[in-house]
Motif scaffolding. Structure first.
Motif, PDB file in Angstrom:
ATOM      1  N   LEU A 165       9.805  -0.543  -9.800  1.00  0.00           N
ATOM      2  CA  LEU A 165       8.572  -0.333  -8.995  1.00  0.00           C
ATOM      3  C   LEU A 165       9.115   0.775  -8.080  1.00  0.00           C
ATOM      4  O   LEU A 165       9.675   0.266  -6.966  1.00  0.00           O
ATOM      5  CB  LEU A 165       7.805  -1.211  -8.726  1.00  0.00           C
ATOM      6  CG  LEU A 165       6.254  -0.663  -8.115  1.00  0.00           C
ATOM      7  CD1 LEU A 165       5.369  -0.057  -9.190  1.00  0.00           C
ATOM      8  CD2 LEU A 165       5.692  -1.758  -7.389  1.00  0.00           C
ATOM      9  N   GLU A 166       8.750   1.853  -7.848  1.00  0.00           N
ATOM     10  CA  GLU A 166       8.818   2.960  -6.494  1.00  0.00           C
ATOM     11  C   GLU A 166       8.156   2.037  -5.434  1.00  0.00           C
ATOM     12  O   GLU A 166       6.745   2.138  -5.476  1.00  0.00           O
ATOM     13  CB  GLU A 166       8.325   4.401  -6.986  1.00  0.00           C
ATOM     14  CG  GLU A 166       9.201   5.231  -6.097  1.00  0.00           C
ATOM     15  CD  GLU A 166       8.656   6.576  -6.684  1.00  0.00           C
ATOM     16  OE1 GLU A 166       8.194   7.091  -5.705  1.00  0.00           O
ATOM     17  OE2 GLU A 166       8.898   6.941  -7.495  1.00  0.00           O
ATOM     18  N   ILE A 215      -0.249  -5.022  -6.229  1.00  0.00           N
ATOM     19  CA  ILE A 215       0.570  -5.214  -5.255  1.00  0.00           C
ATOM     20  C   ILE A 215      -0.264  -6.049  -4.227  1.00  0.00           C
ATOM     21  O   ILE A 215      -1.394  -6.089  -3.745  1.00  0.00           O
ATOM     22  CB  ILE A 215       0.982  -3.980  -4.598  1.00  0.00           C
ATOM     23  CG1 ILE A 215       1.513  -3.043  -5.635  1.00  0.00           C
ATOM     24  CG2 ILE A 215       1.596  -3.882  -3.209  1.00  0.00           C
ATOM     25  CD1 ILE A 215       2.122  -1.583  -5.231  1.00  0.00           C
ATOM     26  N   ARG A 216       0.586  -7.160  -3.790  1.00  0.00           N
ATOM     27  CA  ARG A 216      -0.037  -8.045  -3.010  1.00  0.00           C
ATOM     28  C   ARG A 216       0.510  -7.876  -1.590  1.00  0.00           C
ATOM     29  O   ARG A 216       1.928  -7.472  -1.445  1.00  0.00           O
ATOM     30  CB  ARG A 216       0.307  -9.619  -3.407  1.00  0.00           C
ATOM     31  CG  ARG A 216      -0.234 -10.052  -4.615  1.00  0.00           C
ATOM     32  CD  ARG A 216      -0.197 -11.505  -4.972  1.00  0.00           C
ATOM     33  NE  ARG A 216      -0.306 -11.725  -6.335  1.00  0.00           N
ATOM     34  CZ  ARG A 216      -1.551 -11.791  -6.965  1.00  0.00           C
ATOM     35  NH1 ARG A 216      -2.557 -11.763  -6.119  1.00  0.00           N
ATOM     36  NH2 ARG A 216      -1.684 -12.153  -8.231  1.00  0.00           N
ATOM     37  N   GLY A 217      -0.247  -8.184  -0.616  1.00  0.00           N
ATOM     38  CA  GLY A 217       0.256  -8.162   0.749  1.00  0.00           C
ATOM     39  C   GLY A 217      -0.936  -8.113   1.685  1.00  0.00           C
ATOM     40  O   GLY A 217      -1.681  -8.910   1.621  1.00  0.00           O
ATOM     41  N   THR A 247      -1.236   6.254  -5.483  1.00  0.00           N
ATOM     42  CA  THR A 247      -0.308   6.930  -4.915  1.00  0.00           C
ATOM     43  C   THR A 247       1.252   5.765  -5.508  1.00  0.00           C
ATOM     44  O   THR A 247       2.182   6.204  -5.029  1.00  0.00           O
ATOM     45  CB  THR A 247      -0.197   6.816  -3.520  1.00  0.00           C
ATOM     46  OG1 THR A 247      -0.570   5.473  -2.876  1.00  0.00           O
ATOM     47  CG2 THR A 247      -1.116   7.961  -2.914  1.00  0.00           C
ATOM     48  N   ALA A 291       3.940   4.789  -8.108  1.00  0.00           N
ATOM     49  CA  ALA A 291       4.304   5.598  -9.385  1.00  0.00           C
ATOM     50  C   ALA A 291       5.300   4.314  -9.969  1.00  0.00           C
ATOM     51  O   ALA A 291       6.163   3.739  -9.309  1.00  0.00           O
ATOM     52  CB  ALA A 291       5.442   6.705  -8.931  1.00  0.00           C
ATOM     53  N   LEU A 292       5.042   4.272 -11.219  1.00  0.00           N
ATOM     54  CA  LEU A 292       5.933   3.369 -11.972  1.00  0.00           C
ATOM     55  C   LEU A 292       6.850   4.038 -12.715  1.00  0.00           C
ATOM     56  O   LEU A 292       6.799   4.934 -13.230  1.00  0.00           O
ATOM     57  CB  LEU A 292       4.929   2.595 -13.046  1.00  0.00           C
ATOM     58  CG  LEU A 292       5.718   1.592 -13.765  1.00  0.00           C
ATOM     59  CD1 LEU A 292       6.134   0.182 -12.853  1.00  0.00           C
ATOM     60  CD2 LEU A 292       4.858   0.963 -14.764  1.00  0.00           C
ATOM     61  N   PHE A 304      -4.224  -3.129  -4.847  1.00  0.00           N
ATOM     62  CA  PHE A 304      -3.679  -3.786  -3.719  1.00  0.00           C
ATOM     63  C   PHE A 304      -4.473  -4.872  -3.495  1.00  0.00           C
ATOM     64  O   PHE A 304      -5.928  -4.668  -3.231  1.00  0.00           O
ATOM     65  CB  PHE A 304      -3.608  -2.738  -2.519  1.00  0.00           C
ATOM     66  CG  PHE A 304      -3.012  -3.400  -1.154  1.00  0.00           C
ATOM     67  CD1 PHE A 304      -1.644  -3.543  -1.137  1.00  0.00           C
ATOM     68  CD2 PHE A 304      -3.693  -4.240  -0.463  1.00  0.00           C
ATOM     69  CE1 PHE A 304      -0.757  -4.184   0.032  1.00  0.00           C
ATOM     70  CE2 PHE A 304      -3.006  -5.186   0.601  1.00  0.00           C
ATOM     71  CZ  PHE A 304      -1.751  -4.872   0.773  1.00  0.00           C
ATOM     72  N   TYR A 355       3.494  -4.496   2.557  1.00  0.00           N
ATOM     73  CA  TYR A 355       3.891  -4.998   1.129  1.00  0.00           C
ATOM     74  C   TYR A 355       4.408  -6.151   1.330  1.00  0.00           C
ATOM     75  O   TYR A 355       5.378  -6.663   1.905  1.00  0.00           O
ATOM     76  CB  TYR A 355       4.732  -3.926   0.592  1.00  0.00           C
ATOM     77  CG  TYR A 355       5.333  -4.046  -0.888  1.00  0.00           C
ATOM     78  CD1 TYR A 355       4.990  -3.404  -1.907  1.00  0.00           C
ATOM     79  CD2 TYR A 355       6.391  -5.163  -1.312  1.00  0.00           C
ATOM     80  CE1 TYR A 355       5.361  -3.577  -3.198  1.00  0.00           C
ATOM     81  CE2 TYR A 355       6.881  -5.193  -2.252  1.00  0.00           C
ATOM     82  CZ  TYR A 355       6.513  -4.503  -3.442  1.00  0.00           C
ATOM     83  OH  TYR A 355       6.737  -4.709  -4.570  1.00  0.00           O
ATOM     84  N   ALA A 396       7.215   2.567  -2.622  1.00  0.00           N
ATOM     85  CA  ALA A 396       6.493   3.203  -1.510  1.00  0.00           C
ATOM     86  C   ALA A 396       5.160   3.352  -1.563  1.00  0.00           C
ATOM     87  O   ALA A 396       4.295   2.683  -2.341  1.00  0.00           O
ATOM     88  CB  ALA A 396       7.074   4.502  -1.513  1.00  0.00           C
ATOM     89  N   SER A 397       4.569   4.131  -0.757  1.00  0.00           N
ATOM     90  CA  SER A 397       3.199   4.952  -0.560  1.00  0.00           C
ATOM     91  C   SER A 397       2.042   3.681  -0.961  1.00  0.00           C
ATOM     92  O   SER A 397       1.142   3.924  -1.511  1.00  0.00           O
ATOM     93  CB  SER A 397       3.160   5.803  -1.774  1.00  0.00           C
ATOM     94  OG  SER A 397       3.613   5.406  -3.154  1.00  0.00           O
ATOM     95  N   LEU A 398       2.050   2.960   0.042  1.00  0.00           N
ATOM     96  CA  LEU A 398       0.646   2.123   0.355  1.00  0.00           C
ATOM     97  C   LEU A 398       0.025   3.044   1.506  1.00  0.00           C
ATOM     98  O   LEU A 398       0.717   3.616   2.130  1.00  0.00           O
ATOM     99  CB  LEU A 398       1.117   0.976   0.936  1.00  0.00           C
ATOM    100  CG  LEU A 398       1.726  -0.112  -0.186  1.00  0.00           C
ATOM    101  CD1 LEU A 398       1.669  -1.435   0.417  1.00  0.00           C
ATOM    102  CD2 LEU A 398       0.777  -0.357  -1.377  1.00  0.00           C
TER     103      LEU A 398
END
Lengths: 138, 138
Positions: free
Chosen positions: A106-107, B124-126, B103, B105-106, B90, A117, A109-111
DNA sequence: GTTCTTGCAAAATATTTGCAAGACG
DNA sequence: CGTCTTGCAAATATTTTGCAAGAAC
């Protein structure tokens, strides 16, 4: 590593239910539902016990839970190499099998601004090799 | 686009429950649970009706369902730009808010041999910006 | 022996289904 | 008016909790 060693390592009591669950998920190449695990243990334990055992094993990162859909929950042995970044799983929409993947990147980035993260879970849907093979048959 | 136009566009009957749901999810910047949607509609409809409406709207790709955990299911308006590849969301583990991300990318590659990719879902968790801000307070 | 785990019964929750009444087009 | 949708009641299914008996260490 054997089931009882895993339990010792996590300072958990060795009980046959826990050992059974660990043995079953460790020896399976795909994720299993509660019903499937119970079947393989010849229905020895109460569902309540299973739920409690799953919870304990999950909290100790011995297994992990994959919620594919509300009525499709599976468990898999947690090979800890994956667990730092998160998990990736493949769900075959034809046979409903679920497999852990370790080759998905998984890239990271970009949150949005100021988001932090922690971990990602990736569920890839598609068709598995066995079901694809079915298609090419006469 | 208004709720009734969305329904017409999909050849679905215009009912106030469906319109209400669409209005609520369209105007929310985060995904909402059934309870939250029901609250915002002043509890006008039966839960059964909600479940049936959600199902219809989901099948028509007007909304999508995000299963964060077995007891945390949310719905969001389906901005179809995302839906071809799959969705990314998220989940703030502190306040349990869920937001769609566009935003992420996989890296689409690296499935096992003969597997066929269809779609991916990324969770995505956070910690979200608001909860992070809480931390820095005295 | 003390603490943690199990099994049973029961509660809480989420979701689905049948059916008659009502709304949509 | 014919068809789809709603609300109610009830059935399923899932998961959780209390408690006493039993197992682990």
């Amino acid at each position: 590593m054997k089931a009882n060693e895993v339990l010792n390592h996590h300072h958990l009591k060795r009980t046959s239910c826990r050992e059974g669950i660990i043995d079953v998920v460790m020896s399976s190449d795909e994720a299993l539902s509660e019903a499937e695990i119970r079947d393989r243990l010849q229905g020895c334990y109460d569902r309540t016990t299973f739920y409690r055992s799953f919870k304990t094993l999950e909290e100790n990162k011995i297994i992990h839970k994959i919620i594919v859909d509300n009525n499709l929950v599976k468990y898999a042995f947690d090979s800890s190499a994956l667990s730092s970044l998160g998990h990736a799983h493949f769900h075959c929409v034809e046979c409903n099998s679920v497999r852990c993947l370790n080759t998905v990147a998984l890239e990271k980035a970009s949150l949005p601004q100021d988001y932090e993260y922690a971990q990602a879970e990736i569920l890839i849907r598609g068709t598995c090799n066995k079901c694809k093979k079915q298609h090419s048959k006469p």
